[in-house]
Every structure is written in structure tokens, then in C-alpha cells.
Design a protein around this motif. Structure first.
Motif, PDB file in Angstrom:
ATOM      1  N   GLY A   1       8.377  26.525  27.902  1.00  0.00           N
ATOM      2  CA  GLY A   1       9.174  26.339  29.101  1.00  0.00           C
ATOM      3  C   GLY A   1       8.396  26.688  30.347  1.00  0.00           C
ATOM      4  N   GLY A   2       7.583  25.755  30.845  1.00  0.00           N
ATOM      5  CA  GLY A   2       6.834  26.003  32.059  1.00  0.00           C
ATOM      6  C   GLY A   2       5.399  25.541  31.979  1.00  0.00           C
ATOM      7  N   LEU A   3       4.596  25.989  32.947  1.00  0.00           N
ATOM      8  CA  LEU A   3       3.209  25.571  33.077  1.00  0.00           C
ATOM      9  C   LEU A   3       2.285  26.509  32.296  1.00  0.00           C
ATOM     10  N   TYR A   4       1.321  25.912  31.572  1.00  0.00           N
ATOM     11  CA  TYR A   4       0.386  26.705  30.764  1.00  0.00           C
ATOM     12  C   TYR A   4      -1.034  26.174  30.925  1.00  0.00           C
ATOM     13  N   ALA A   5      -2.009  27.095  30.885  1.00  0.00           N
ATOM     14  CA  ALA A   5      -3.411  26.719  30.709  1.00  0.00           C
ATOM     15  C   ALA A   5      -3.649  26.658  29.208  1.00  0.00           C
ATOM     16  N   VAL A   6      -4.154  25.530  28.715  1.00  0.00           N
ATOM     17  CA  VAL A   6      -4.218  25.284  27.275  1.00  0.00           C
ATOM     18  C   VAL A   6      -5.631  24.880  26.878  1.00  0.00           C
ATOM     19  N   ILE A   7      -6.080  25.405  25.748  1.00  0.00           N
ATOM     20  CA  ILE A   7      -7.371  24.992  25.208  1.00  0.00           C
ATOM     21  C   ILE A   7      -7.267  24.935  23.694  1.00  0.00           C
ATOM     22  N   GLU A   8      -7.864  23.912  23.097  1.00  0.00           N
ATOM     23  CA  GLU A   8      -7.877  23.777  21.643  1.00  0.00           C
ATOM     24  C   GLU A   8      -9.265  24.117  21.122  1.00  0.00           C
ATOM     25  N   THR A   9      -9.325  25.039  20.168  1.00  0.00           N
ATOM     26  CA  THR A   9     -10.585  25.492  19.601  1.00  0.00           C
ATOM     27  C   THR A   9     -10.433  25.620  18.090  1.00  0.00           C
ATOM     28  N   LYS A  10     -11.517  25.990  17.426  1.00  0.00           N
ATOM     29  CA  LYS A  10     -11.388  26.404  16.040  1.00  0.00           C
ATOM     30  C   LYS A  10     -10.606  27.711  16.011  1.00  0.00           C
ATOM     31  N   ALA A  11     -10.079  28.064  14.854  1.00  0.00           N
ATOM     32  CA  ALA A  11      -9.259  29.271  14.745  1.00  0.00           C
ATOM     33  C   ALA A  11     -10.158  30.496  14.694  1.00  0.00           C
ATOM     34  N   TYR A  12     -10.676  30.904  15.876  1.00  0.00           N
ATOM     35  CA  TYR A  12     -11.639  32.001  15.977  1.00  0.00           C
ATOM     36  C   TYR A  12     -10.968  33.359  15.780  1.00  0.00           C
ATOM     37  N   GLY A  13     -10.556  33.677  14.560  1.00  0.00           N
ATOM     38  CA  GLY A  13     -10.010  35.003  14.270  1.00  0.00           C
ATOM     39  C   GLY A  13      -8.908  35.403  15.223  1.00  0.00           C
ATOM     40  N   THR A  14      -9.088  36.520  15.931  1.00  0.00           N
ATOM     41  CA  THR A  14      -8.060  37.024  16.844  1.00  0.00           C
ATOM     42  C   THR A  14      -8.043  36.292  18.184  1.00  0.00           C
ATOM     43  N   LEU A  15      -8.982  35.395  18.400  1.00  0.00           N
ATOM     44  CA  LEU A  15      -9.023  34.546  19.610  1.00  0.00           C
ATOM     45  C   LEU A  15      -9.290  35.321  20.902  1.00  0.00           C
ATOM     46  N   ILE A  16      -9.772  36.566  20.791  1.00  0.00           N
ATOM     47  CA  ILE A  16     -10.039  37.370  21.987  1.00  0.00           C
ATOM     48  C   ILE A  16     -11.000  36.654  22.934  1.00  0.00           C
ATOM     49  N   GLY A  17     -12.100  36.107  22.395  1.00  0.00           N
ATOM     50  CA  GLY A  17     -13.081  35.427  23.237  1.00  0.00           C
ATOM     51  C   GLY A  17     -12.487  34.230  23.952  1.00  0.00           C
ATOM     52  N   VAL A  18     -11.610  33.493  23.262  1.00  0.00           N
ATOM     53  CA  VAL A  18     -10.970  32.312  23.852  1.00  0.00           C
ATOM     54  C   VAL A  18     -10.058  32.738  25.000  1.00  0.00           C
ATOM     55  N   LEU A  19      -9.290  33.791  24.799  1.00  0.00           N
ATOM     56  CA  LEU A  19      -8.376  34.259  25.847  1.00  0.00           C
ATOM     57  C   LEU A  19      -9.140  34.712  27.079  1.00  0.00           C
ATOM     58  N   GLU A  20     -10.240  35.428  26.866  1.00  0.00           N
ATOM     59  CA  GLU A  20     -11.041  35.877  28.015  1.00  0.00           C
ATOM     60  C   GLU A  20     -11.643  34.682  28.755  1.00  0.00           C
ATOM     61  N   MET A  21     -12.033  33.646  28.008  1.00  0.00           N
ATOM     62  CA  MET A  21     -12.597  32.459  28.637  1.00  0.00           C
ATOM     63  C   MET A  21     -11.563  31.790  29.542  1.00  0.00           C
ATOM     64  N   ILE A  22     -10.316  31.698  29.073  1.00  0.00           N
ATOM     65  CA  ILE A  22      -9.257  31.102  29.893  1.00  0.00           C
ATOM     66  C   ILE A  22      -9.014  31.939  31.146  1.00  0.00           C
ATOM     67  N   HIS A  23      -8.998  33.261  30.982  1.00  0.00           N
ATOM     68  CA  HIS A  23      -8.769  34.130  32.143  1.00  0.00           C
ATOM     69  C   HIS A  23      -9.873  33.978  33.187  1.00  0.00           C
ATOM     70  N   ARG A  24     -11.133  33.893  32.723  1.00  0.00           N
ATOM     71  CA  ARG A  24     -12.237  33.702  33.675  1.00  0.00           C
ATOM     72  C   ARG A  24     -12.107  32.366  34.389  1.00  0.00           C
ATOM     73  N   TRP A  25     -11.643  31.358  33.667  1.00  0.00           N
ATOM     74  CA  TRP A  25     -11.463  30.028  34.273  1.00  0.00           C
ATOM     75  C   TRP A  25     -10.374  30.077  35.339  1.00  0.00           C
ATOM     76  N   ILE A  26      -9.261  30.763  35.047  1.00  0.00           N
ATOM     77  CA  ILE A  26      -8.163  30.867  36.014  1.00  0.00           C
ATOM     78  C   ILE A  26      -8.638  31.562  37.288  1.00  0.00           C
ATOM     79  N   VAL A  27      -9.421  32.639  37.108  1.00  0.00           N
ATOM     80  CA  VAL A  27      -9.956  33.357  38.266  1.00  0.00           C
ATOM     81  C   VAL A  27     -10.877  32.457  39.080  1.00  0.00           C
ATOM     82  N   GLY A  28     -11.726  31.697  38.384  1.00  0.00           N
ATOM     83  CA  GLY A  28     -12.685  30.838  39.071  1.00  0.00           C
ATOM     84  C   GLY A  28     -12.040  29.661  39.781  1.00  0.00           C
ATOM     85  N   GLU A  29     -10.970  29.100  39.193  1.00  0.00           N
ATOM     86  CA  GLU A  29     -10.305  27.943  39.783  1.00  0.00           C
ATOM     87  C   GLU A  29      -9.575  28.286  41.086  1.00  0.00           C
TER      88      GLU A  29
END
Length: 452
Positions: free
Chosen positions: A384-412
Motif C-alpha cells: 500500500g504505497g510507494l516503494y524502492a524495489v530491487i530484485e536480487t539473488k536470495a543473499y541470506g539476510t539481505l543486509i547488503g542489499v538493504l544498505e545498497m537501497i538506502h545509499r541509493w535513496i540518499v544519493g537520489e
């Protein structure tokens, strides 16, 4: 002049005399360059000043002695090239953070690996990553001709240790020097026709023995085969702790890999067994990688709300508990309709407070669960709403993926995080799909457009 050859010759001479005092002028002569030039090139190619490299390697050798020998700290200090116990203790504490005595009595682990410039892969574009994960190195492993033994068992737990012990006995029977060989292992998937009613051994682990140079000997009970090499991300950890091994795999695969400019390679995973006086003291984990030619793209999507059935657990071990609770429910509730359902996960990352830390596992299309009989399983709405979305392999706990999205949001600078809604990662496979290699995850971070 080939600077790579020259500096590697200097490293090789240092390693031969790592526990003795050797004049740097003699090392410079071996490298066929002046001492000032050696200082510059050594630092440029290894990332370490030459004297600092020697200190760290001596401390690394001494740390193994402290854990595995009953010698006094004074004797270990002298054996490792230090003039006195006081100078050794000072250097040890500066590099490791604790005194040799405290280190010996603790569960701490310090290791500074010997550098081989012909294995090391330089990736200056990942300097920030290298500084954040100094324990992870990127190297290139050549093709290897090895001795192979496939150990089979009816249980998965402990199969690596059992396989290692069995092959170590074969090595001792062949009267081989452990210092002249490398011992690797890897998990194998048995084909269906290899597992029958007459053979309960469902799991297999292959041990690989590599000797540098020609194979001028044999190991009875092992066959010779070729293993393809490639680029690897390598980390090192204590061998006697399954928890530490799993933690390191997760750190490399779930955190380091998604943040790097690499992706998972198609060549084989490897685990290397490091011995000390025929005793297993640590392991090196090899994650196959290749350069990421097409970076994964983050998209902005409007996500409609949907029903989920989920289990939520609090505490630092909540991720495992939530996973087990949901799995048990899925396996035991015969009335459950999982048609078109997918698994999802969410947790409160970045918070180590036991009270506030929580983890959540669930399935989508929770509206299909007409009646839930398990008191630990709840129903609610996500999306329900707006999301930043990325599809990747199932990298375990996905910590690295989440940090990558956060850095992108800050940069944008176009969006801000919406803390009123919950992030989640949805897996593309059925809850009953056991093939992890086919699973990808779509990670959803809730955002709002920044006010102009």
C-alpha cells in the motif's frame, strides 16, 4: 623491470625469515631495486608498509602458537623474532587489541594471511568495501589437479568434520607432509539414482588434496581429477566453531557480495582446511565470484496492499525462531492452501536491543488461510504505497542489499524513508521449493516523495 615479480621475491624472502631478523637492504637486493624504491612499490602493491607487513605476519604466526602450543609467552616472543616479551606484548596489543595472555585465554581469533601478488585481484573501485571488510580478499585460483575422495553419510550435520578426519588418515598413511599440500572440501548434491532404498547415505562431501608442483606420489583410496579455478572472495575463521563458519559465509555472501561490483560465479564453492601440527586450527571460505557486468537496478513501484499470514518473534535470535515456527506450521497444517503463495521476510535491522529487535517470516495471499489453528501465526496487511524495489539473488539476510537501497535513496535526494510502513523481502519461489539456487528476492523499502 617487472615490479610484481620483484616485490613478490621480497615477500617470499620475508616469509622464509619471518621468525628471524633480516636486513631490509638484503631484501632490496633480492628484489633488485633500491631500498627507497622497495618501500614505495611494496606499499603500492600490497597496501602495507614493509615493516608493518612483517609485524602483522609475526603477530599472526605468534597468535597460532599461543592457541596451539603450551610454550611460555616469552619463548613464543623469542621464536617469532621479538627481542623481549615486553616488546612482543606491546606490538601484540597494538595490532590485536588485547595482551597475548588475554588472547590465549579468550575465544578471539586473529589472522593476517601471507600475500601472494599473483593470486590477489586488484579492485580499486572497491576501496571503500575493502576498508570495511578487511578480512575478505579477492583472489584468482588457478586450475588444479587434485586427489579426490567423496565421503557419503546419512546425516548432514558434521559431515565436513567426518570427511576431513577420514582423509587426514589417508594422508598420514601416505606419509605426506601437511605443509606441502592444501586441503579443500566442497558439498556435493547426489543424483536421485545414487540414493536408493538400499543406500541410506543421502549426503556427500568431497575432499580435495592439492600439492604444488607435479603429483609424484599417490594417496591410496583417492582418485585424481581436475578442478577449474576462477575468481574468489575469501575469508578466514576459526575451524572449531560452526557458528563462526556460518557467520562468515553470511558476512561474505549476504553483506560483502551485494555491496561489491561482483556477482556470484558459476565455478565451485570451496572450503580450505588449515592445519597446525596435524591439528585443524582454522578454515578459509571461498565464494566463487565474477565481475558484475550489468548492475542490478533499483526501481520505484506503487505496491497495492495484500494479505499475509506471518509469525513475529522478538530477540536477537528471533530470525531463526520465526523461520522454524513458520516452517513447522506450513509442514503440519493439512488444511493450509498455499496456492500462489510466496514466502516473505522482514526484521528490525540495525538495532541490537533485545526488547526492540524483532523478526518476521510469513506467506503472501494470507486471505487463503481461512482458519489459522496455530496461535503463533497471525494475519495482517502489507504494501500500500510507494516503494524502492530491487530484485536480487536470495543473499541470506539481505543486509547488503538493504544498505545498497538506502545509499541509493540518499544519493537520489528525491525520496525519503517512510518509517510508518514496514519493509519486506518477497521470495519468488513456492514455500515448498527446496532448490535455493533458483530463488530470487524482491526487496521493498517504503518511501515517500520528498517535498519540493
Amino acid at each position: 623491470m617487472n615490479y610484481l615479480d620483484s616485490v613478490q621475491k621480497a615477500i617470499n624472502l620475508l616469509e622464509k625469515n619471518i621468525e628471524d631478523n633480516i636486513e631490509l637492504n638484503d631484501i632490496a637486493k633480492t628484489a633488485m631495486m633500491s631500498l627507497p624504491h622497495l618501500y614505495r612499490m611494496f606499499y603500492s602493491l600490497t597496501g602495507h608498509p614493509i615493516k608493518d607487513y612483517v609485524r602483522k605476519r609475526r603477530i599472526s604466526v605468534s597468535s597460532e602458537h599461543l592457541k596451539n602450543l603450551k610454550k611460555s609467552i616469552m619463548d613464543i616472543a623469542l621464536d617469532c623474532g621479538f627481542e623481549s616479551q615486553a616488546s612482543f606484548s606491546k606490538s601484540f596489543k597494538k595490532i590485536v587489541g588485547v595482551t597475548p595472555k588475554n588472547y590465549r585465554e579468550s575465544d578471539m581469533y586473529y589472522c593476517f594471511e601471507r600475500i601472494d601478488l599473483f593470486e590477489r585481484v586488484t579492485y580499486m573501485e572497491g576501496r571503500e568495501l575493502f576498508e570495511r571488510y578487511p578480512e575478505v580478499n579477492v583472489i584468482y585460483v588457478k586450475d588444479m589437479t587434485v586427489f579426490s575422495y567423496i565421503y557419503k553419510s546419512n546425516r548432514l550435520e558434521g559431515i565436513e568434520q567426518d570427511a576431513f578426519k577420514y582423509v587426514q588418515q589417508l594422508i598420514q598413511n601416505a606419509k605426506l607432509d601437511n605443509k606441502k599440500i592444501q586441503c579443500f572440501g566442497r558439498n556435493l548434491n547426489l543424483e536421485d539414482d545414487e540414493v536408493s532404498h538400499y543406500n541410506s547415505n543421502r549426503y556427500a562431501y568431497e575432499m580435495l588434496i592439492y600439492a604444488k608442483g607435479d603429483l609424484d606420489f599417490t594417496i591410496e583410496g583417492m582418485e585424481i581429477k581436475d578442478i577449474h579455478g576462477g575468481m574468489y572472495a575469501v575469508g578466514s575463521t576459526q575451524s572449531d566453531s560452526d557458528k563462526e563458519i556460518i557467520s562468515l559465509w553470511n558476512r561474505i555472501y549476504s553483506e560483502w557480495l551485494p555491496k561489491s561490483l561482483f556477482k556470484e560465479g558459476s565455478h565451485t564453492y570451496l572450503e580450505e582446511y588449515i592445519t597446525y601440527s596435524q591439528k585443524l586450527v582454522r578454515m578459509k571460505l571461498y565464494l566463487p565470484i565474477e565481475r558484475q557486468l550489468k548492475p542490478e537496478l533499483i526501481k520505484i513501484e506503487e505496491v497495492e496492499s495484500f494479505q499475509v499470514a506471518y509469525c513475529k518473534v522478538f530477540g536477537l535470535d528471533s530470525l531463526d525462531k520465526a523461520d522454524k515456527t513458520l516452517s513447522q506450521w506450513l509442514e503440519t497444517d493439512s488444511s493450509l492452501d498455499c496456492t500462489n503463495s510466496n514466502l516473505y521476510v522482514s526484521y528490525n535491522y540495525g538495532n541490537e536491543d533485545k526488547v526492540e529487535y524483532w523478526s518476521e517470516y510469513g506467506i503472501t495471499t494470507g486471505s487463503n488461510c481461512k482458519k489459522i489453528h496455530n496461535p503463533n501465526i497471525k494475519r495482517k496487511t502489507l504494501g500500500g504505497g510507494l516503494y524502492a524495489v530491487i530484485e536480487t539473488k536470495a543473499y541470506g539476510t539481505l543486509i547488503g542489499v538493504l544498505e545498497m537501497i538506502h545509499r541509493w535513496i540518499v544519493g537520489e535526494k528525491k525520496y525519503i524513508l517512510d518509517d510508518s510502513r514496514q519493509w519486506f523481502a518477497q521470495y519468488n519461489s513456492s514455500p515448498f521449493n527446496s532448490n535455493a539456487y533458483e530463488v530470487t528476492a524482491r526487496s521493498y523499502i517504503p518511501i515517500n516523495e520528498r517535498s519540493k
